[in-house]
Structures are given as structure tokens and as C-alpha cells.
Scaffold this motif. Structure first.
Motif, PDB file in Angstrom:
ATOM      1  N   MET A 113      -9.940  -2.584  -1.930  1.00  0.00           N
ATOM      2  CA  MET A 113      -9.682  -4.002  -2.191  1.00  0.00           C
ATOM      3  C   MET A 113      -8.188  -4.308  -2.084  1.00  0.00           C
ATOM      4  O   MET A 113      -7.795  -5.337  -1.526  1.00  0.00           O
ATOM      5  CB  MET A 113     -10.217  -4.371  -3.578  1.00  0.00           C
ATOM      6  N   ILE A 114      -7.348  -3.424  -2.614  1.00  0.00           N
ATOM      7  CA  ILE A 114      -5.909  -3.654  -2.530  1.00  0.00           C
ATOM      8  C   ILE A 114      -5.431  -3.536  -1.081  1.00  0.00           C
ATOM      9  O   ILE A 114      -4.593  -4.339  -0.621  1.00  0.00           O
ATOM     10  CB  ILE A 114      -5.160  -2.664  -3.443  1.00  0.00           C
ATOM     11  N   MET A 115      -5.962  -2.570  -0.343  1.00  0.00           N
ATOM     12  CA  MET A 115      -5.597  -2.446   1.068  1.00  0.00           C
ATOM     13  C   MET A 115      -6.035  -3.676   1.858  1.00  0.00           C
ATOM     14  O   MET A 115      -5.363  -4.105   2.797  1.00  0.00           O
ATOM     15  CB  MET A 115      -6.220  -1.195   1.668  1.00  0.00           C
ATOM     16  N   SER A 116      -7.155  -4.256   1.461  1.00  0.00           N
ATOM     17  CA  SER A 116      -7.601  -5.500   2.093  1.00  0.00           C
ATOM     18  C   SER A 116      -6.574  -6.601   1.874  1.00  0.00           C
ATOM     19  O   SER A 116      -6.245  -7.360   2.796  1.00  0.00           O
ATOM     20  CB  SER A 116      -8.961  -5.916   1.537  1.00  0.00           C
ATOM     21  N   GLY A 117      -6.054  -6.684   0.650  1.00  0.00           N
ATOM     22  CA  GLY A 117      -5.030  -7.684   0.375  1.00  0.00           C
ATOM     23  C   GLY A 117      -3.767  -7.455   1.197  1.00  0.00           C
ATOM     24  O   GLY A 117      -3.128  -8.409   1.665  1.00  0.00           O
ATOM     25  N   ILE A 118      -3.407  -6.182   1.379  1.00  0.00           N
ATOM     26  CA  ILE A 118      -2.237  -5.876   2.205  1.00  0.00           C
ATOM     27  C   ILE A 118      -2.476  -6.303   3.649  1.00  0.00           C
ATOM     28  O   ILE A 118      -1.585  -6.855   4.320  1.00  0.00           O
ATOM     29  CB  ILE A 118      -1.903  -4.379   2.119  1.00  0.00           C
ATOM     30  N   LEU A 119      -3.689  -6.083   4.148  1.00  0.00           N
ATOM     31  CA  LEU A 119      -4.004  -6.464   5.527  1.00  0.00           C
ATOM     32  C   LEU A 119      -3.972  -7.981   5.724  1.00  0.00           C
ATOM     33  O   LEU A 119      -3.741  -8.455   6.841  1.00  0.00           O
ATOM     34  CB  LEU A 119      -5.381  -5.918   5.923  1.00  0.00           C
TER      35      LEU A 119
END
Length: 453
Positions: A113-119
């Protein structure tokens, strides 16, 4: 799937949307794919969220970004592309450490989920990539533009003893227009040190340097300016833009007849998997020789650091004009191929470290400069179509050779055969790149034949 979607995004997508819009949408879709990964109940769902959704988002972000970037720069395109691609090197150093921390702190679902936000930041970056608008003020007068009408020598000759009049009025009056480069151009950016004047419209139709005296009088309606290049991308001029009816709505089919571009496709087929997949197989190759995991991680770090340094060093050489771009890429691919062929000598950490450093310095050069090689071959105006086709070539190469590399490892019990395959592909690709002058001459001959035919 990345290659599949990239083709339609760079062809149909660029016709109806701007590059900035495609990058922003691509960032959103790529991030959405990662977000759905966090809630994937089955592997089948992951195939959709990661293999299709995330891949389509990456395709919409990467390809249009290359096209848009190439419009921002003229003299320093090599450095600009290397700087942009260096983001991958920095990511290779930082993102794995971040993911490891996120996994330890928030677990798999929280990390995704956090990596999604970074993307999602790709969307913000895309919003900043404004299209380049060039305002060109052209001063024209009789002294600055000189139009010379020169009679075609062939038409003045008699055919089989007949007089010129017997050859027909149209053929006997064939003339061509020569515009001498005596034009003062003022623009918001430099167009380069060399310019060629291209007749954009003749007799209300596509570029045709040959026409009757009567049509030439009303022909010159638009004069545009294009940077001249030692390559033969002029062959993809208005004269050669006859598109196949089956694909005219997708891309300019005429670039497939360009010999220089054909050579680039063969080179990409042979070289891209070695340039991209080597770092993927160095760790398991080192593990076969009982290299500790911490040192294997260090090999990846060494490769990433050298890759970052190598991209800028090679870009400086490319922009300096010391070597032609295709020769520079050929030298780097040759070094990478020789290093892969020496794989039987890699038996301990120092030898693997030397290989990782060598690959890092020269392995990423192909990805930094191949868009510029496409521009050299088919021209800036056909970069999007050229990338769309080249991505398909890359996709085929990845699919076939990834399978072959793994298959050779399974049947031989070692990665030696796999790295020999990589090395052979790179070395043959080097030969193709150094054959570029031959392809250029063939393309010049084809273009000349089409013009005079």
C-alpha cells in the motif's frame, strides 16, 4: 504485457492524447495495480493487477516520457536521457532497502500500500512535464532565401535517339527546387549548428522535389526547418510517408522499410536481453559458487553504483561527438559481451565483483542511447512510432531468451551456458551496430531511387 500496451499507447494514444496526459494516467494505473496487489486473494488476481494493470500503467508512463524528453533538448540529448535513466540506478540502490524496512515494519500488505502511494508520484511528475512549444520567427527576403531551379540532367538527354520533345511535355520539363540555407532563424532555443531547409509542401501535396515548371510557380507555400543529421532519417520525409492501408491508423509503416531502422531492430533483438537480464542472473550465478548472501547483495550494489557513473561518462562522450552514437553503443555492448563470455573464470567474490562493475559501467548504455539511435535513423517526428515497434522487438527478445536462459541452466546444472548465450547475442549485436554505414548507404540509395522514380 508492457510491450503489448506500449505499442498502442505510442501509436493510437499519442494521436488522441498528449504525452503529459498519458504519463499522468499511467502513473495512476500503475499505482492502482500495486494497491490491488495488497488485497489480491489469488495468484490469478495478481496476474491481472500486476501483470496487466501495473504493466499497462508503466507502458503509459515510460514510452511517452522518452518521446517528450527528446523534445526538450537538442545538443545534450545523450546526457538528458542518461540522467533520466539514472533514476533507475538510484532506485536500484534505495528502493530495495526501503521495501525491506516496510516489510519488517508494516508487513506485506502495508508495504504494498505504501509503495502504491509512492508510485502515485509518477502522476505528479507527469503533470510537471509540460510540452515544449517553440516560437520561431523567420525573417525572409530575397537575400536570405535563394531558390534555384535546375533542370534535371536526365531530361535533357535524348532517349534512344529521340528528341526531348518526343519524351512528353511533363518529363521534358522536370525541374527540382534547391533552397540554399541562407535563412535567419530566431527561436526560443537553439536548433543546432547545422540546419537543412525542407520543402514541406509542394503543389498542395506531399514533398516532391520534382515537378513541372508550371506547378513550381505556385508550389512553395511552407518552408520548415529541420536539424540535419549525418544519418539517413531524411528518407522518412514526406516523400516516403506512404502508409499501408492496414495500419495507417496506427503508425507510419514506411519506417519499417528504412534499412537503418531494420538494423536497429535486429540489434535490439540480440542485445536487449543481455543488457537488461545480466544483473538478474549474476546473484544466482554467484550463489552456485557459494558466495555468501551479504556479498551477493554487495555485487548488486557495486553494479548499481557503476551503472550510475557509467551512464554519465558515456553520455558525455556521446554529446562530445568524439564517437558516433552507434559506434559508442557498439563498443559498450562489445565489452559487455566479452565479459559475459569470460564467465568460466568467475569463481570467487573478487572475480564476480569485477564482472558486476564491468557490466554496471557499460551494460546500461544501450537503454540510455537507443532512443537517440532511433531518432538518428528515422527522425524526431517518427520517434514515437519507432519506439512502439522497438518495444515489441524487446518484448519478443525478453520472452524467448528468458526461457532459454532458464532452460540452459536446468539442463546443464550451471549458468555457464546461459551467460554464453548472453555473450553471443551481445557480440552479434555489436557487429550489427558497426554495419550501420552499410545500412545508411543502402537507405540513401533506396531514397534516391524513390525520388527519381
Amino acid at each position: 504485457m508492457f510491450s503489448f500496451f506500449a505499442f498502442f499507447i505510442l501509436t493510437l494514444g499519442n494521436k488522441y492524447f498528449s504525452s503529459r496526459q498519458l504519463i499522468m494516467v499511467g502513473g495512476f494505473v500503475a499505482a492502482l495495480g500495486y494497491l490491488l496487489n495488497a488485497f489480491a486473494p489469488t495468484v490469478t488476481f495478481l496476474i491481472f493487477s500486476q501483470g496487466i494493470l501495473h504493466a499497462s500503467g508503466c507502458a503509459a508512463s515510460y514510452g511517452p516520457a522518452i518521446v517528450l524528453l527528446s523534445t526538450y533538448f537538442d545538443k545534450r540529448k545523450g546526457l538528458a536521457n542518461s540522467l533520466a535513466n539514472a533514476g533507475g540506478s538510484i532506485g536500484g540502490l534505495c528502493i530495495p532497502l526501503l521495501i525491506r524496512h516496510l516489510l519488517d515494519t508494516y508487513g506485506l500488505q502495508g508495504a504494498l500500500m505504501i509503495m502504491s502511494g509512492i508510485l502515485f508520484h509518477i502522476t505528479a511528475a507527469g503533470a510537471l512535464m509540460r510540452p515544449f512549444l517553440m516560437n520561431t520567427n523567420t525573417k525572409t527576403n530575397d537575400k536570405q532565401i535563394k531558390i534555384v531551379l535546375i533542370q534535371d540532367k536526365e531530361t535533357s538527354k535524348t532517349a534512344n535517339g529521340s528528341s526531348p520533345n518526343e519524351k512528353g511535355e511533363h518529363e521534358s520539363s522536370k525541374m527540382f527546387v534547391q533552397l540554399e540555407p541562407q535563412v535567419s532563424v530566431q527561436s526560443e532555443r537553439s536548433l543546432g549548428s547545422h540546419h537543412s531547409i525542407v520543402l514541406d509542401k509542394l503543389s498542395g501535396s506531399a514533398l516532391n522535389l520534382y515537378g513541372s515548371m508550371g506547378s513550381i510557380a505556385n508550389a512553395i507555400t511552407v518552408v520548415s526547418f529541420a536539424k540535419s543529421n549525418p544519418s539517413v532519417h531524411s528518407s522518412i520525409s514526406e516523400v516516403d510517408k506512404s502508409k499501408c492501408s492496414c495500419c495507417s491508423n496506427l503508425f507510419n509503416c514506411s519506417i519499417l522499410r528504412n534499412h537503418s531502422f531494420q538494423l536497429l531492430m535486429v540489434t535490439g533483438l540480440l542485445c536487449v536481453f543481455g543488457s537488461a537480464l545480466t544483473i538478474t542472473f549474476i546473484p544466482p550465478f554467484a550463489k552456485d559458487y557459494n558466495i555468501p548472501d551479504d556479498k551477493i547483495a554487495l555485487l548488486v550494489t557495486i553494479s548499481a553504483v557503476c551503472d550510475f557513473i557509467g551512464r554519465f561518462a558515456i553520455a558525455w562522450i556521446a554529446d562530445s561527438g568524439f564517437l558516433r552514437r552507434n559506434h559508442l553503443v557498439g563498443v559498450c555492448i562489445f565489452i559487455s559481451g566479452v565479459a559475459a563470455m569470460l564467465n568460466p573464470f568467475y569463481t570467487d567474490f573478487p572475480s564476480f565483483a569485477a564482472y558486476a562493475a564491468t557490466y554496471g559501467l557499460v551494460g546500461g548504455v544501450y537503454f540510455s542511447l537507443y532512443p537517440l539511435l532511433i531518432v538518428d535513423a528515422v527522425g524526431q517526428e517518427n520517434l514515437s512510432d519507432g519506439l512502439a515497434i522497438q518495444f515489441q522487438v524487446h518484448g519478443v527478445s525478453f520472452m524467448v531468451n528468458s526461457f532459454l536462459i532458464g532452460y540452459l541452466r536446468d539442463i546443464t546444472g550451471s549458468y555457464h551456458g546461459s551467460f554464453f548465450l548472453i555473450g553471443i547475442g551481445l557480440l552479434i549485436g555489436t557487429v550489427c551496430l558497426f554495419c550501420e554505414p552499410i545500412a545508411r548507404k543502402l537507405e540513401e540509395k533506396r531514397t534516391k531511387t524513390k525520388l527519381t522514380g
